[in-house]
Design an enzyme around this catalytic site. Structure first.
Site, PDB file in Angstrom:
ATOM      1  N   TYR A 514       0.838  -1.197   0.000  1.00  0.00           N
ATOM      2  CA  TYR A 514       0.000   0.000   0.000  1.00  0.00           C
ATOM      3  C   TYR A 514       0.868   1.240   0.000  1.00  0.00           C
ATOM      4  CZ  TYR A 514       0.783   0.872   5.034  1.00  0.00           C
ATOM      5  OH  TYR A 514       1.346   1.157   6.261  1.00  0.00           O
ATOM      6  N   CYS A 515       0.272   2.341  -0.436  1.00  0.00           N
ATOM      7  CA  CYS A 515       0.907   3.653  -0.387  1.00  0.00           C
ATOM      8  C   CYS A 515      -0.152   4.643   0.089  1.00  0.00           C
ATOM      9  CB  CYS A 515       1.474   4.045  -1.743  1.00  0.00           C
ATOM     10  SG  CYS A 515       0.233   4.135  -3.057  1.00  0.00           S
ATOM     11  N   LYS A 516      -0.039   5.889  -0.275  1.00  0.00           N
ATOM     12  CA  LYS A 516      -1.020   6.872   0.179  1.00  0.00           C
ATOM     13  C   LYS A 516      -2.376   6.651  -0.479  1.00  0.00           C
ATOM     14  CE  LYS A 516      -1.816  11.891   0.464  1.00  0.00           C
ATOM     15  NZ  LYS A 516      -1.250  13.226   0.148  1.00  0.00           N
TER      16      LYS A 516
END
Length: 555
Positions: A514-516
């Site tokens: 995941y990221c932002k």
């Protein structure tokens, strides 16, 4: 030809004026129970808050003006009491004089609208509603007393109001009451505001309401209204000088039902594609009729002014021999909440899950326009897609700027039958102050195409806990600074730009990257899968996970 129309405002007046344009010599009589036949009911909350300062600005047409321009016989304060279908006659009461008479017709159009839902709790008669000008006058009068305590239920309730229902009208009323300096508590039986949204999309709306000074009480209902305010189902009491019911509306079908017209399973008047009822000489339009839902193909109650306007025109066309038909409705709606625009169309995830219909979810986080141009604001988008046909089933957009534009594009795509992956191909107006070369709507198409082609696999925010319990490990590919500011519990941090060099440091087993907002994580997913690792992308990234888990914990 003589046409009698019962009810004015959007549906009735659209039918009347369209009829006149098509039939110059027709006799057209409009019977309106209220005192105003044409007014901007969607603007009512904004006069309450002073955003629209002049009450008269809400009055769009008068009986005199309609007579002069269109030659219409408009009779306000006239209530239709009954319909004799055999004789084609309406029994009418003049509410000013109390006298009754009959009005013959060749064709009848019913546009009775919908009435506010008021639960049968003790003291319900003390509550106010907001559906027409008379309601508006009662509410503004009560608020003037509430402000100075002169007519508040008790001194403890002065300057305080309760809004029951956190739907579109409820949040508009709450915001405008705050504009007047009134302390507002909003009561909602559901565990979220704005039911057309899914929980993770509604969470920032709830935050904005709280930031605007609205106190939210979710998951409770009112048990009683008394001199002190309201009593809640959990035993709490909320002081209030004014109580506004905004739970929803119910079709006004008493006249049609008494006349023996067919009433549908949802409680609205049944009409065909030309707005004709079960009686060939009677048409019905607006909030009182059942619409055909575009996603499910089933009857639906959708109370929207634009649909009522369109239906009035189609009924008039049919009466005059034109063959236009009404399209199924997707229920596109938008509302402003303390500067946050909230928009939705089609079905949400909750509804799809409830009926067991397969669906695919896409969350993205973009900007209202190019990020390098000053003033860009975040946009959160959610798309629901049929996994077999790639059809768009629904969408939600939340942001301070540009949400209404994107939902209109998505609603148009649904109407045109575009597949989700075909959103890539839309040529949308672009300049840096207006959008991006890859508009947020295009980006939804890119994600949909990746999922359809199998080059990406995603999981949803509410699925992560179960995956982690089965041994999957969250991998955060944001920067170390972002990770330090807040991360998913149990995640390890390897920034995307270092991932290739540190793949050997990853634990064995399945990975959830995941990221932002999801884009960097997609790049990480492509790296990992081509290095033989089993990984999925957390759809919508940390932003969606935070909103969703925050909404769940708030209830």
């Amino acid at each position: 030809m003589k046409v009698v129309i019962v009810g004015g405002v959007a549906g009735g007046m659209s039918a009347a004026t369209r009829l006149r344009r098509l039939a110059e010599h027709a006799e057209i009589v409009v019977l309106e129970r209220g005192g105003y036949v044409s007014f901007a009911n969607c603007g009512l909350p904004y006069h309450v808050g002073g955003v629209i300062p002049e009450r008269d600005d809400l009055l769009l047409q008068s009986p005199e003006g309609l007579r002069e321009r269109f030659g219409l016989d408009v009779r306000v304060r006239h209530e239709a009491l009954g319909i004799d279908r055999t004789e084609r006659r309406v029994r009418v009461r003049d509410l000013t004089t109390g006298s009754e008479y009959t009005e013959d017709y060749d064709t009848l159009i019913l546009s009775p609208g919908a009435g506010p839902v008021v639960p049968p709790v003790p003291g319900a008669e003390r509550a106010l509603t907001l559906r027409d000008i008379d309601d508006l006058d009662r509410l503004t009068s009560a608020l003037r007393g509430n402000r100075d305590g002169a007519t508040a239920m008790t001194a403890d309730g002065a300057g305080k109001a309760v809004v029951v229902g956190a739907g579109f009208i409820g949040v508009e009323v709450a915001e405008n009451l705050r504009h007047r300096g009134i302390e507002v508590t909003m009561i909602e039986l559901a565990d979220q505001v704005l039911a057309p949204l899914d929980p993770e999309m509604a969470a920032p709306v709830a935050d904005r309401l709280r930031a605007g000074g609205v106190r939210l009480r979710l998951g409770v209902q009112i048990n009683a209204i008394d001199d002190d305010g309201v009593e809640l189902s959990d035993g709490d009491r909320v002081p209030a000088g004014t109580v506004v019911m905004a739970i929803g509306v119910r079709p006004e079908t008493a006249l049609a039902r008494a006349a023996g017209l067919e009433i549908g399973e949802r409680g609205g008047i049944v009409v065909d594609e030309h707005m004709r009822t079960s009686d060939a000489d009677i048409f019905a339009v607006g909030d009182a009729v059942e619409k055909r839902d575009a996603v499910g193909g089933t009857p639906a109650l959708i109370a929207l002014a634009n649909l009522a306007n369109r239906q009035g025109r189609i009924a008039a066309d049919a009466i005059c021999g034109l063959k236009n038909t009404v399209r199924p409705a997707v229920g596109t709606a938008v509302v402003s909440v303390f500067g946050l625009t909230v928009a939705a169309t089609g079905w949400n995830e909750k509804r799809l899950r409830a009926v067991g219909r397969p669906y695919r979810v896409i969350h993205t986080h973009g900007s209202s326009h190019a990020g390098y141009y000053p003033g860009a604001r975040p946009l959160a988008l959610k798309l629901l897609v049929d996994p077999d046909t790639d059809a768009v089933l629904g969408a939600q957009v939340v942001g301070e700027d540009g949400a209404e534009r994107r939902i209109d594009v998505l609603a148009t795509a649904m109407a045109g039958g575009l597949a989700a992956s075909e959103l890539i191909q839309l040529e949308l107006a672009y300049a840096p102050q207006y959008g991006s070369a890859k508009d947020p709507v295009n980006m939804l198409g890119y994600v949909a195409d990746n999922l359809r082609a199998g080059t990406s696999r995603t999981v949803q925010w509410h699925e992560l806990a179960a995956l982690a319990a089965d041994g999957a490990r969250p991998v955060d590919v944001r920067s170390e600074r972002e990770f330090a500011a807040g991360a998913i519990p149990g995640a390890i941090n390897i920034p995307l730009d270092r991932l290739r060099d540190r793949i050997d440091q990853l634990p064995d087993g399945d990975l959830v990257v995941y990221c932002k907002g999801g884009q960097r994580a997609y790049n990480a997913l492509r790296i990992l899968t081509q290095h033989g690792r089993t990984a999925v992308n957390l759809d919508g990234g940390y932003l969606t996970w935070s909103a969703g888990t925050g909404a769940a914990s708030a209830t």
